[in-house]
Design an enzyme around this catalytic site. Structure first.
Site, mmCIF file in Angstrom:
data_model
loop_
_atom_site.group_PDB
_atom_site.id
_atom_site.type_symbol
_atom_site.label_atom_id
_atom_site.label_comp_id
_atom_site.label_asym_id
_atom_site.label_seq_id
_atom_site.Cartn_x
_atom_site.Cartn_y
_atom_site.Cartn_z
ATOM 1 N N HIS A 305 0.856 -1.186 0.000
ATOM 2 C CA HIS A 305 0.000 0.000 0.000
ATOM 3 C C HIS A 305 0.894 1.238 0.000
ATOM 4 C CE1 HIS A 305 -3.701 2.180 0.462
ATOM 5 N NE2 HIS A 305 -3.331 2.713 1.607
ATOM 6 N N GLU A 316 2.383 -0.792 8.087
ATOM 7 C CA GLU A 316 2.361 -1.852 7.077
ATOM 8 C C GLU A 316 3.588 -2.744 7.201
ATOM 9 O OE1 GLU A 316 1.528 -2.553 2.311
ATOM 10 O OE2 GLU A 316 1.986 -0.526 3.018
ATOM 11 N N LYS A 337 3.077 3.912 -5.434
ATOM 12 C CA LYS A 337 2.684 5.289 -5.115
ATOM 13 C C LYS A 337 3.866 6.251 -5.128
ATOM 14 C CE LYS A 337 -1.411 4.033 -2.364
ATOM 15 N NZ LYS A 337 -1.298 2.566 -2.435
ATOM 16 N N HIS A 342 -0.998 8.667 -4.753
ATOM 17 C CA HIS A 342 -2.064 7.859 -4.154
ATOM 18 C C HIS A 342 -3.343 8.069 -4.953
ATOM 19 C CE1 HIS A 342 -4.537 5.674 -1.541
ATOM 20 N NE2 HIS A 342 -4.062 6.050 -0.370
#
Length: 415
Positions: A305, A316, A337, A342
């Site tokens: 992510h 994370e 990203k 994002h």
């Protein structure tokens, strides 16, 4: 229905509209080269804003994918999704007709729906009165209209819904579509999502949460997941769509198969609206591994992510360690990203597209702008340069505001 009776599901089509390119393959090539899509904002005058950078879609011509009347009536997020769907459908070669329309469904998501349409009409209401509000305001604003527009555009009549789980939206769409095919409710699904709200109010709102990077003088270096000097994420926009099919029917029609989707995990933190919880994120990853019937050591790559915010990246990292144990020290991890920003509700689908292409090409894209290691983020983040390696099984993570978690497991297809 018992798990043993589940049907196999493969990916046969990819479509993407990203800050790197209006095409999945071109976006992928630029991603592997470490190109950044982050620049100074051009969609509005951001000179007085504390945040003046974003990952905008450039050179997008909606008329290439829909008629002019449709362009005038739809929000940019819908246009991006329609374009990504057209490309994914063309890529898959799947033909929709009266014989299969009821067996093909669509599940598409967005974190906020048509925010551009909402802002435009709200300003019209307060400046000029109710008569200046467009009759297409509501259809252009509500999040499920991307699903509706896609269904009308390609002629599907099977299972359909819209998922709104913030930044995990389109990953949940892909996972839910997996289930519909596995258990026989559909034979093929159009899955993914889109978002488009690089707007003054959205930028101000995220910035007030202290979530955005203010590295205005170095746009391309602003998004730096897992780096010690990260100072927030960069807002992006776009769409990602994948075509999922029941394996036997895909093989029967001679479809090109990119990969197989073998696992899906989903849960919610239930703790805080914006602060992530590593324990529940780890549980989500474990759910996906269990669903896929793979061990932690089977994972060859993780598409993280990786937002470039202090809390999220550290959390994370802890979740990956908890879910994969000692193998977490060996598995390469990267965050797209760092290059596309994002993409909010579109992030999970676009990252799923890139994860599938990682498996196809055996190339793990880099995490760019990784200059200074963070003691709290001490894993292998494929820093700055893409890496060649055989990838048989890959994990893609998505975590959203409200504590929404999703994880997808993809595997190289073996008939």
């Amino acid at each position: 229905m018992r798990k043993a009776l589940r049907r196999r599901v493969v990916i046969t089509g990819l479509g993407a509209v990203t800050p790197l390119a209006i095409d999945a393959e071109e976006s992928w090539q630029k991603l592997c080269q470490g190109k950044s899509g982050v620049a100074r904002i051009t969609k509005f005058n951001a000179s007085d804003s504390k945040v003046q950078i974003a990952a905008e879609i450039k050179d997008f011509h909606p008329e290439d994918f829909m008629d002019r009347k449709k362009v005038r009536r739809t929000d940019p997020f819908i246009q991006y999704v329609l374009a990504a769907t057209r490309m994914a459908m063309d890529d898959s070669g799947l033909v929709i007709d009266e014989n299969n329309a009821c067996r093909v469904g669509v599940v598409l998501g967005s974190s906020a729906g048509g925010m551009t349409t909402y802002e435009k009409n709200l300003l019209a209401l307060y400046k000029e009165g109710a008569d200046k509000v467009s009759p297409f305001f509501i259809p252009g604003f509500i999040a499920n209209m991307a699903t509706g527009e896609v269904a009308m555009a390609v002629g599907v009549k099977g299972p359909s819904k819209c998922v709104v789980t913030a930044c995990a939206s389109s990953s949940h769409c892909i996972g839910d579509s997996l289930r519909l095919i596995q258990y026989g409710e559909a034979d093929a699904m159009i899955a993914g999502g889109g978002d488009a709200y690089i707007l003054p109010v959205a930028i101000a709102g995220f910035d007030r949460m202290r979530a955005l990077s203010r590295r205005n003088d170095e746009p391309e270096r602003a998004s730096r997941p897992f780096d010690k000097d990260r100072d927030g994420f960069v807002t992006g926009e776009g769409a990602g769509v994948i075509i999922l099919e029941e394996m036997r029917s895909a093989v029967r029609r001679g479809a090109r198969i990119y990969a197989e989707l073998i696992g899906y995990g989903s849960n919610i933190d239930g703790i805080h609206i914006t602060e992530p919880d590593s324990e529940n994120q780890a549980r989500c990853l474990k759910l996906a591994l269990t669903d896929a019937a793979v061990a932690p050591g089977d994972i060859d790559y993780i598409n993280a992510h990786g937002t470039s915010t202090g809390l999220n990246d550290a959390c994370e990292t802890k979740a990956i360690k908890a879910a994969l144990g000692e193998h977490s020290r060996k598995v390469p991890i990267s965050s797209n990203k760092s290059m596309v920003g994002h993409l909010l509700g579109a992030a999970g689908a676009v990252e799923a597209v890139f994860t599938v292409l990682t498996i196809r090409d055996g190339i793990m894209p880099p995490t760019i702008n990784y200059d200074t290691p963070d003691p709290e983020c001490d894993l292998d983040y494929v820093p700055n340069v893409a890496r060649k390696a055989q990838v048989n099984t890959a994990l893609s993570n998505s975590f959203g505001f409200g504590g929404a978690n999703a994880a997808l497991v993809f595997r190289k297809f073996k008939g």
